[in-house]
Design an enzyme around this catalytic site. Structure first.
Site, PDB file in Angstrom:
ATOM      1  CD  GLU A  47      -2.243   1.309   2.966  1.00 36.54           C
ATOM      2  OE1 GLU A  47      -1.562   0.866   3.927  1.00 36.54           O
ATOM      3  OE2 GLU A  47      -3.369   1.806   3.105  1.00 36.54           O
ATOM      4  CG  ASN A 110      -4.761   4.077   0.362  1.00 37.82           C
ATOM      5  OD1 ASN A 110      -4.076   3.486  -0.455  1.00 37.82           O
ATOM      6  ND2 ASN A 110      -4.560   3.985   1.671  1.00 37.82           N
ATOM      7  CE  LYS A 127      -7.122   1.430   3.847  1.00 39.42           C
ATOM      8  NZ  LYS A 127      -5.837   1.799   4.473  1.00 39.42           N
ATOM      9  CD  GLU A 146      -5.384   4.943   5.434  1.00 36.19           C
ATOM     10  OE1 GLU A 146      -5.950   4.715   4.359  1.00 36.19           O
ATOM     11  OE2 GLU A 146      -4.895   4.046   6.151  1.00 36.19           O
ATOM     12  CB  CYS A 172      -3.979  -1.405   4.581  1.00 39.94           C
ATOM     13  SG  CYS A 172      -3.212  -1.464   6.220  1.00 39.94           S
ATOM     14  CG  ASN A 197       2.031   1.439   4.791  1.00 45.81           C
ATOM     15  OD1 ASN A 197       3.188   1.825   4.870  1.00 45.81           O
ATOM     16  ND2 ASN A 197       1.414   1.268   3.625  1.00 45.81           N
TER      17      ASN A 197
HETATM   18  N1  CDV Z   1      -2.998   1.552   6.559  1.00 48.20           N
HETATM   19  C1  CDV Z   1      -3.935   0.964   7.331  1.00 48.20           C
HETATM   20  O1  CDV Z   1      -5.069   0.789   6.926  1.00 48.20           O
HETATM   21  N2  CDV Z   1      -3.542   0.606   8.593  1.00 48.20           N
HETATM   22  C2  CDV Z   1      -4.436   0.063   9.558  1.00 48.20           C
HETATM   23  C3  CDV Z   1      -3.999   0.452  10.962  1.00 48.20           C
HETATM   24  C4  CDV Z   1      -4.197   1.898  11.184  1.00 48.20           C
HETATM   25  C5  CDV Z   1      -4.765  -0.309  12.007  1.00 48.20           C
HETATM   26  C6  CDV Z   1      -4.525  -1.452   9.477  1.00 48.20           C
HETATM   27  O2  CDV Z   1      -5.646  -1.978   9.509  1.00 48.20           O
HETATM   28  O3  CDV Z   1      -3.502  -2.129   9.441  1.00 48.20           O
END
Ligand code: CDV
Length: 312
Positions: A47, A110, A127, A146, A172, A197
């Site tokens: 990501e 994203n 996303k 975000e 993510c 991430n």
């Molecule tokens: N980049 C993300 O979406 N990170 C989230 C963190 C913030 C919990 C994740 O679900 O990994």
């Protein structure tokens, strides 16, 4: 005839705020060369792979924020990746911050794309589950903004016929939600590719220490098993601008088993020859959706967002 897809997952170590895109692309090209040596036909990058994870900072100046976004894709910084991947005949998945003009307005998402071995963009995903908050919380050790910097994705969870299979994408936080996989499962998805991430300790949702890696794998293994699909997941890992991110990049079989996992929190390639027919063992038996799902009892899933317990 079996459908074996050799897949690589290109975990990236930290990217500093001042690291140029050219430098990051060089690192990605190195991982691409390793993937080629292993015979991979598809390579999954993380990501927001081209820059540091900027949503950790509250930035007032829009121009400063927009410097983390790609205004076109491909663009001159990323073109060497498209060219070299096409030269090697390897497709890839790439996450990045997308700035675009649509309906006469500027939008920011994203985003992830799936690129064919010929270098053409096959599909784009934006996303949907954006974690964190939109307001400034300077008291936190670091933030997760975000909801400030991105709009919610506009495409739902599509799948594409590609790489001799049916592939879908998520990004993510999406990987933690069973709905993500099920919507793709209902379109016959055979492999979900994604990047993440994930801070090792999140100030917004402090967990019992050491469980982030477990929950990372738990969510994806469940999604894979319950939908009879592969999951290939690439982390951005390690200490980035003072924040530690989990690694644990992995390839998960439709059995729910992890068949390859990164050992480091640095740039690292993992790979596996994935049999895209393996999922049938589940989608034609226990998880034969057409035979066993009971949608007349699932209404609350789309009618209600938050939990409402019964009255006392
Ligand atoms: N980049 C993300 O979406 N990170 C989230 C963190 C913030 C919990 C994740 O679900 O990994």
């Amino acid at each position: 005839m079996s459908r074996i897809l050799p897949v690589g997952v290109a975990q990236l170590g930290p990217i500093a705020r001042n690291e140029s895109r050219q430098s990051v692309v060089e690192r990605m090209l190195d991982l691409l060369a390793q993937a080629d040596e292993r015979g991979c036909q598809l390579l999954v990058y993380p990501e927001l792979a081209l820059t540091t994870f900027f949503p950790r900072w509250y930035i007032e100046e829009q121009a400063e924020v927009d410097a983390f976004f790609e205004h076109s894709m491909p663009n001159p910084d990323v073109q060497p990746l498209f060219d070299e991947a096409a030269r090697r005949g390897i497709g890839f998945h790439l996450g990045y911050a997308e700035l675009c003009e649509e309906d006469g307005h500027t939008h920011r998402y994203n985003t992830a794309i799936l690129v064919s071995p010929a270098g053409e963009i096959i599909g784009k995903y934006r996303k949907i589950h954006l974690p964190g908050h939109a307001d400034n919380r300077p008291e936190k050790a670091f933030q997760h903004l975000e909801k400030r910097y991105f709009e919610i994705g506009t495409y739902g969870f599509p799948v594409w016929r590609a790489f001799d299979g049916i592939l879908g994408m998520c990004i993510c936080n999406d990987r933690r939600w069973p709905e993500t996989y099920r919507v793709m499962g209902l379109q016959g998805v055979e492999m979900v590719v994604l990047g993440y991430n994930t801070p090792a300790i999140s100030p917004d949702s402090p967990e019992i220490p050491n469980l982030q890696l477990f929950h990372n794998h738990l969510s994806m293994q469940a999604g894979a098993y319950q939908n009879g699909c592969w999951v290939a997941a690439a982390a951005k890992a390690g200490w980035e601008e003072g924040v530690e991110h989990i690694g644990g990049s992995c390839i998960i079989a439709p059995t729910g088993q992890i068949v390859a996992q990164a050992l480091t929190e640095a740039d690292e390639l993992i790979s596996y020859h994935c049999d895209l027919d393996l999922g049938k063992h589940f989608t034609q038996t226990t998880f034969n959706f057409a035979a066993h799902r009971r949608i007349e009892h699932y209404g609350l899933i789309t009618e209600r967002t938050g939990a409402i317990p019964p009255a006392k």
